[in-house]
Design a protein around this motif. Structure first.
Motif, PDB file in Angstrom:
ATOM      1  N   ASP A  68       0.714  -1.184  -0.281  1.00 10.41           N
ATOM      2  CA  ASP A  68      -0.164  -0.063   0.116  1.00 10.41           C
ATOM      3  C   ASP A  68       0.703   1.295  -0.186  1.00 10.41           C
ATOM      4  O   ASP A  68       0.371   2.400  -0.095  1.00 10.41           O
ATOM      5  CB  ASP A  68      -1.036  -0.017   1.305  1.00 10.41           C
ATOM      6  CG  ASP A  68      -2.105  -0.806   1.217  1.00 10.41           C
ATOM      7  OD1 ASP A  68      -2.345  -1.296  -0.086  1.00 10.41           O
ATOM      8  OD2 ASP A  68      -2.315  -1.590   2.175  1.00 10.41           O
ATOM      9  N   ILE A  69       2.130   1.257   0.404  1.00  5.27           N
ATOM     10  CA  ILE A  69       3.009   2.396   0.380  1.00  5.27           C
ATOM     11  C   ILE A  69       4.106   2.579  -0.711  1.00  5.27           C
ATOM     12  O   ILE A  69       4.740   3.712  -0.681  1.00  5.27           O
ATOM     13  CB  ILE A  69       3.599   2.511   1.786  1.00  5.27           C
ATOM     14  CG1 ILE A  69       4.538   1.251   2.185  1.00  5.27           C
ATOM     15  CG2 ILE A  69       2.606   2.463   2.742  1.00  5.27           C
ATOM     16  CD1 ILE A  69       5.553   1.209   3.335  1.00  5.27           C
ATOM     17  N   ALA A  70       4.218   1.579  -1.490  1.00  5.81           N
ATOM     18  CA  ALA A  70       5.410   1.549  -2.360  1.00  5.81           C
ATOM     19  C   ALA A  70       5.420   2.439  -3.514  1.00  5.81           C
ATOM     20  O   ALA A  70       6.490   2.546  -4.247  1.00  5.81           O
ATOM     21  CB  ALA A  70       5.901   0.021  -2.805  1.00  5.81           C
ATOM     22  N   ASP A  71       4.296   2.980  -3.974  1.00 11.84           N
ATOM     23  CA  ASP A  71       4.075   3.650  -5.094  1.00 11.84           C
ATOM     24  C   ASP A  71       4.370   4.954  -4.771  1.00 11.84           C
ATOM     25  O   ASP A  71       3.681   6.227  -4.758  1.00 11.84           O
ATOM     26  CB  ASP A  71       2.555   3.720  -5.436  1.00 11.84           C
ATOM     27  CG  ASP A  71       2.179   4.585  -6.640  1.00 11.84           C
ATOM     28  OD1 ASP A  71       3.266   4.532  -7.485  1.00 11.84           O
ATOM     29  OD2 ASP A  71       1.255   4.773  -6.836  1.00 11.84           O
ATOM     30  N   VAL A  72       5.619   5.445  -4.786  1.00 11.03           N
ATOM     31  CA  VAL A  72       6.274   6.805  -4.461  1.00 11.03           C
ATOM     32  C   VAL A  72       7.142   7.205  -5.557  1.00 11.03           C
ATOM     33  O   VAL A  72       7.783   8.065  -5.391  1.00 11.03           O
ATOM     34  CB  VAL A  72       6.955   6.604  -3.199  1.00 11.03           C
ATOM     35  CG1 VAL A  72       6.202   6.585  -1.714  1.00 11.03           C
ATOM     36  CG2 VAL A  72       8.094   5.951  -3.081  1.00 11.03           C
ATOM     37  N   GLY A  73       7.118   6.491  -6.722  1.00 12.32           N
ATOM     38  CA  GLY A  73       7.543   7.177  -7.953  1.00 12.32           C
ATOM     39  C   GLY A  73       9.039   6.668  -8.111  1.00 12.32           C
ATOM     40  O   GLY A  73       9.832   7.218  -8.751  1.00 12.32           O
ATOM     41  N   VAL A  74       9.802   5.527  -7.198  1.00  9.77           N
ATOM     42  CA  VAL A  74      10.770   5.222  -7.665  1.00  9.77           C
ATOM     43  C   VAL A  74      10.728   3.672  -7.617  1.00  9.77           C
ATOM     44  O   VAL A  74       9.763   3.068  -7.467  1.00  9.77           O
ATOM     45  CB  VAL A  74      11.912   5.368  -6.278  1.00  9.77           C
ATOM     46  CG1 VAL A  74      12.050   7.079  -6.160  1.00  9.77           C
ATOM     47  CG2 VAL A  74      11.363   5.049  -4.967  1.00  9.77           C
ATOM     48  N   SER A  75      12.064   2.924  -7.974  1.00 10.16           N
ATOM     49  CA  SER A  75      11.661   1.402  -8.245  1.00 10.16           C
ATOM     50  C   SER A  75      11.624   0.747  -7.113  1.00 10.16           C
ATOM     51  O   SER A  75      11.992   1.222  -5.791  1.00 10.16           O
ATOM     52  CB  SER A  75      13.005   1.125  -8.947  1.00 10.16           C
ATOM     53  OG  SER A  75      14.160   1.143  -7.933  1.00 10.16           O
TER      54      SER A  75
END
Lengths: 123, 123
Positions: A68-75
């Motif tokens: 739920d948190i990994a989508d911050v625009g980095v790989s």
């Protein structure tokens, strides 16, 4: 020759998550305290880490699945690297449940950091 | 040919010492807020800077002559470098009085950082 009893110094337990360090206004910091505090501030001295941390901290119960948190625009490897740094600094804890790892805020460390920066009324 | 009046956009004043950024627990941080906050934490993410800062912060009036705080076991140019970083991050202000430069804590920035780390009662 009789054996001499050697008094060993009592060593303080090393505990990264222990409430650490006096307020910055309390007096001169010792070198070990300054090193411990600097490491904690360093963990928050990165925009991606701050965004990951705030995502966990603002979830209900201050806990979130990495999914739920990994989508911050980095790989994904970069996300893992930053989460590891936050964990090593004692700011997050992690637990695997089935497929996913869940991260939770370690409130005592955050409270300790907040207290360090707290300014009592001026003297 | 008549001159045209050109409407210039009103630019927000850049103010490093402006109270910045919501608590880390308030929701997802924006990218600009995360960058601003990371810069402030970075200023405290060094043991020598923390010791210099705590020397100023623990002086009466939270103000100190550079002559009273510079003895932290590193060279004078290194002290100057670290004090400059703290000033640039808005954590210290400086003023020359005669021979010496005096440093003072910028309380609003410190209070803002403390508030960011503050954990309200769990939800």
């Amino acid at each position: 020759m009789s054996k001499k009893r050697v008094e060993l110094p009592v060593l303080a337990a090393e505990n990264a998550a222990a409430p650490c360090c006096p307020p910055l206004t309390a007096g001169e910091l010792s070198v070990p305290d300054s090193e411990r505090m600097a490491a904690m501030f360093k963990a928050l001295a990165d925009p991606v880490r701050l965004r990951l941390f705030s995502r966990v901290a603002s979830h209900p119960g201050r806990e979130a699945c990495v999914c739920d948190i990994a989508d911050v625009g980095v790989s994904q490897p970069t996300v893992s690297h930053h989460l590891k740094k936050l964990r090593e600094a004692g700011l997050l804890t992690s637990e695997r449940r089935g497929t996913w790892v869940y991260y939770a805020v370690a409130p005592s460390v955050l409270a300790a950091m907040s207290a360090m920066l707290d300014l009592p009324a001026d003297r």
